[in-house]
Design a protein around this motif. Sequence first.
Motif, PDB file in Angstrom:
ATOM      1  N   LEU A 169      40.118   0.678  -2.811  1.00 44.51           N
ATOM      2  CA  LEU A 169      41.460   0.744  -3.883  1.00 44.51           C
ATOM      3  C   LEU A 169      41.525   1.208  -4.939  1.00 44.51           C
ATOM      4  O   LEU A 169      42.945   2.395  -6.591  1.00 44.51           O
ATOM      5  CB  LEU A 169      42.212  -0.590  -3.695  1.00 44.51           C
ATOM      6  N   ALA A 170      40.536   0.423  -5.870  1.00 38.21           N
ATOM      7  CA  ALA A 170      40.437   0.108  -7.424  1.00 38.21           C
ATOM      8  C   ALA A 170      40.004   1.577  -7.620  1.00 38.21           C
ATOM      9  O   ALA A 170      39.539   2.168  -8.718  1.00 38.21           O
ATOM     10  CB  ALA A 170      39.431  -0.477  -7.766  1.00 38.21           C
ATOM     11  N   ALA A 171      38.808   1.880  -7.019  1.00 36.40           N
ATOM     12  CA  ALA A 171      37.915   3.606  -6.756  1.00 36.40           C
ATOM     13  C   ALA A 171      39.054   4.164  -7.115  1.00 36.40           C
ATOM     14  O   ALA A 171      39.437   4.766  -7.824  1.00 36.40           O
ATOM     15  CB  ALA A 171      36.843   3.354  -6.120  1.00 36.40           C
ATOM     16  N   VAL A 172      39.757   4.276  -6.154  1.00 38.68           N
ATOM     17  CA  VAL A 172      41.317   6.086  -5.846  1.00 38.68           C
ATOM     18  C   VAL A 172      41.956   5.141  -7.266  1.00 38.68           C
ATOM     19  O   VAL A 172      42.382   6.935  -7.640  1.00 38.68           O
ATOM     20  CB  VAL A 172      42.320   5.104  -4.413  1.00 38.68           C
ATOM     21  N   VAL A 173      42.488   4.085  -7.625  1.00 43.21           N
ATOM     22  CA  VAL A 173      43.675   4.374  -8.402  1.00 43.21           C
ATOM     23  C   VAL A 173      42.736   4.965 -10.192  1.00 43.21           C
ATOM     24  O   VAL A 173      43.065   6.228 -11.245  1.00 43.21           O
ATOM     25  CB  VAL A 173      43.630   2.671  -9.502  1.00 43.21           C
ATOM     26  N   ILE A 174      41.051   4.823 -10.525  1.00 40.24           N
ATOM     27  CA  ILE A 174      40.714   5.040 -11.666  1.00 40.24           C
ATOM     28  C   ILE A 174      40.327   6.698 -10.980  1.00 40.24           C
ATOM     29  O   ILE A 174      40.424   7.414 -12.200  1.00 40.24           O
ATOM     30  CB  ILE A 174      39.418   4.296 -11.865  1.00 40.24           C
ATOM     31  N   THR A 175      40.148   7.491  -9.911  1.00 44.00           N
ATOM     32  CA  THR A 175      39.616   8.692  -9.487  1.00 44.00           C
ATOM     33  C   THR A 175      41.331   9.494 -10.176  1.00 44.00           C
ATOM     34  O   THR A 175      40.672  10.786 -10.732  1.00 44.00           O
ATOM     35  CB  THR A 175      39.476   8.410  -8.874  1.00 44.00           C
TER      36      THR A 175
END
Length: 300
Positions: A169-175
């Motif tokens: 989820l963190a990777a999705v937000v940052i991307t």
Amino acid sequence: MNEIIQTLQYYMGFPFVRNAIIVGLLIALCSSLLGVTLVLKRFSFIGDGLSHVAFGAMSVSTVISVVLKQASRGESAFAKFLEDTNGMVIILPVTLLAAILLLRTGQNTKIKGDAAIAMISVGSLALGYMLVNMYSASANVSGDVCSTLFGSTSILTLKDGEVKLCAVLAAVVITVFIIFYNRIFSVTFDENFAKASGVKSDGYNLLIAVITAMIIVLAMNLVGSLLISALIIFPALSAMRLFKSFKSVVICSAVISVLCAGIGMIASILYSTPVGSTIVTADIAVFLIFSIIAAVTKRN
């Protein structure tokens, strides 16, 4: 000093401590990215409203788990799944839906944005507390509610599945933030000009609300429902004391948020203080320092 370093090295030898710090830093980074946009768009309180919704959704998840266990005499596979994922399968969709409703309701001329946030957040908080009291999973209802609202040591008991989910989820937000950075920037500063330029501002406002909901759900285990807004707002406000450009404020906010989260979690481990409160205290201290620096530099 050597004793502190030795104690820290001892705790770092445990995988659950390393997992907690990794997740905490990722959550802090994600929170800081959207914090600047929310403050500039005067959406600061949407984080507070969604955190109350997440608390209500967590209460519903707990009730479902308790009822299923009682009905199946503790053999419910779905109840076990809810416990293993910390209710994320219910909390995340409900919070995302609330973010969409807040945005749509806030655009309604009959119900203004601040009234919509107050209505949904207070209603969710009251419903959640009532459900927890009616269908408690343990005898310590007050302790469970206090831990959920203000954070606890639950960040140190994360399962591998939760750590992986948080990382994804963190990777999705940052991307998403990096890909749509220019559009988010334009919608943040001049929504009318963005619309005139062909930018679908309503869609990007919705994207901001959805990402904020994801951050709220991620941060619940770290700082608790009532302190999430501080995690989002304080780094952004601190950065704005010294920097003026959007990019500089975002970068500075990210650095402050990650540093405060790291310092807060390490201090919490060493001195057995509440994780969420310690991180927010670090954020407040940095805000005061930056405010003093800004005041001094303006005088000179």
